[in-house]
Design a protein around this motif. Structure first.
Motif, short mmCIF file in Angstrom:
data_model
loop_
_atom_site.label_atom_id
_atom_site.label_comp_id
_atom_site.label_asym_id
_atom_site.label_seq_id
_atom_site.Cartn_x
_atom_site.Cartn_y
_atom_site.Cartn_z
N MET A 1 0.83 -1.19 0.00
CA MET A 1 0.00 0.00 0.00
C MET A 1 0.88 1.25 0.00
N ILE A 2 1.89 1.28 0.83
CA ILE A 2 2.79 2.44 0.90
C ILE A 2 3.60 2.55 -0.39
N ASP A 3 3.97 1.41 -0.97
CA ASP A 3 4.71 1.43 -2.24
C ASP A 3 3.90 2.12 -3.33
N ARG A 4 2.60 1.84 -3.35
CA ARG A 4 1.72 2.46 -4.34
C ARG A 4 1.64 3.97 -4.13
N LEU A 5 1.57 4.40 -2.87
CA LEU A 5 1.54 5.83 -2.55
C LEU A 5 2.84 6.50 -3.02
N GLU A 6 3.95 5.82 -2.76
CA GLU A 6 5.24 6.37 -3.17
C GLU A 6 5.32 6.51 -4.70
N LYS A 7 4.80 5.53 -5.43
CA LYS A 7 4.78 5.60 -6.90
C LYS A 7 3.91 6.75 -7.38
N GLU A 8 2.78 6.95 -6.71
CA GLU A 8 1.89 8.06 -7.08
C GLU A 8 2.56 9.42 -6.83
N VAL A 9 3.27 9.52 -5.72
CA VAL A 9 3.98 10.76 -5.41
C VAL A 9 5.09 11.01 -6.44
N ASP A 10 5.80 9.95 -6.81
CA ASP A 10 6.84 10.08 -7.84
C ASP A 10 6.24 10.55 -9.17
N MET A 11 5.08 9.99 -9.53
CA MET A 11 4.43 10.37 -10.77
C MET A 11 3.96 11.83 -10.71
N LEU A 12 3.40 12.22 -9.58
CA LEU A 12 2.97 13.61 -9.41
C LEU A 12 4.17 14.55 -9.51
N GLU A 13 5.28 14.16 -8.92
CA GLU A 13 6.49 14.96 -9.00
C GLU A 13 6.91 15.14 -10.47
N ARG A 14 6.83 14.08 -11.25
CA ARG A 14 7.16 14.17 -12.67
C ARG A 14 6.20 15.08 -13.40
N HIS A 15 4.91 14.94 -13.14
CA HIS A 15 3.91 15.81 -13.79
C HIS A 15 4.21 17.28 -13.49
N LEU A 16 4.53 17.57 -12.23
CA LEU A 16 4.81 18.96 -11.85
C LEU A 16 6.10 19.46 -12.47
N GLU A 17 7.10 18.60 -12.61
CA GLU A 17 8.35 18.98 -13.27
C GLU A 17 8.09 19.30 -14.74
N VAL A 18 7.28 18.49 -15.40
CA VAL A 18 6.93 18.75 -16.79
C VAL A 18 6.15 20.05 -16.90
N LEU A 19 5.21 20.28 -15.99
CA LEU A 19 4.45 21.53 -16.00
C LEU A 19 5.38 22.73 -15.80
N ARG A 20 6.33 22.62 -14.87
CA ARG A 20 7.28 23.71 -14.64
C ARG A 20 8.06 24.02 -15.91
N MET A 21 8.48 22.98 -16.62
CA MET A 21 9.23 23.18 -17.85
C MET A 21 8.38 23.88 -18.91
N VAL A 22 7.10 23.52 -18.99
CA VAL A 22 6.22 24.19 -19.95
C VAL A 22 6.08 25.65 -19.58
N ILE A 23 5.87 25.94 -18.29
CA ILE A 23 5.71 27.32 -17.84
C ILE A 23 6.96 28.14 -18.18
N GLU A 24 8.12 27.58 -17.92
CA GLU A 24 9.37 28.33 -18.09
C GLU A 24 9.86 28.39 -19.53
N ASN A 25 9.43 27.45 -20.38
CA ASN A 25 10.01 27.36 -21.73
C ASN A 25 8.99 27.31 -22.85
N GLU A 26 7.73 27.62 -22.57
CA GLU A 26 6.72 27.43 -23.60
C GLU A 26 7.01 28.25 -24.85
N PRO A 27 6.71 27.70 -26.01
CA PRO A 27 6.30 26.31 -26.26
C PRO A 27 7.50 25.38 -26.17
N ILE A 28 7.24 24.16 -25.73
CA ILE A 28 8.32 23.17 -25.58
C ILE A 28 7.81 21.80 -25.98
N GLY A 29 8.67 21.03 -26.61
CA GLY A 29 8.29 19.72 -27.10
C GLY A 29 8.79 18.58 -26.23
N ILE A 30 8.32 17.40 -26.55
CA ILE A 30 8.64 16.20 -25.79
C ILE A 30 10.13 15.90 -25.78
#
Length: 101
Positions: A1-30
């Motif tokens: 159960m905790i492992d799943r929470l940790e994976k979700e937090v890691d995924m959220l961290e990635r989503h926020l990092e990608v969002l930060r990059m879009v904010i700072e560098n828009e437009p930006i590609g994959i």
């Protein structure tokens, strides 16, 4: 159960990092995001899709760009994270109290 929470937090961290990059560098590609973050293309693509579904970014011919909702989301982010941290701290306290009993 905790492992799943940790994976979700890691995924959220990635989503926020990608969002930060879009904010700072828009437009930006994959490819550029993948090269700069070290995340594989498929993970960046998934994060972009999630962010688009949340109406935080939108595609353009040059790459991902922010939307009208992005600024509001970022403004509320710290407060929402603090709420979640508070819930986790409360769970931690309750668990330690039960162990002491």
């Amino acid at each position: 159960m905790i492992d799943r929470l940790e994976k979700e937090v890691d995924m959220l961290e990635r989503h926020l990092e990608v969002l930060r990059m879009v904010i700072e560098n828009e437009p930006i590609g994959i490819v550029k995001m993948s090269n700069e973050t070290g995340y594989p293309h498929h993970k960046v693509r998934y994060s972009l899709r999630v962010l688009e579904e949340e109406n935080l970014i939108e595609p353009s011919s040059q790459g991902a760009i922010t939307t009208e909702r992005t600024e509001e989301f970022v403004a509320e982010l710290d407060e929402k994270v603090d709420e979640i941290v508070g819930k986790l701290e409360s769970m931690k306290i309750h668990a330690s109290e039960k162990n002491e009993a």
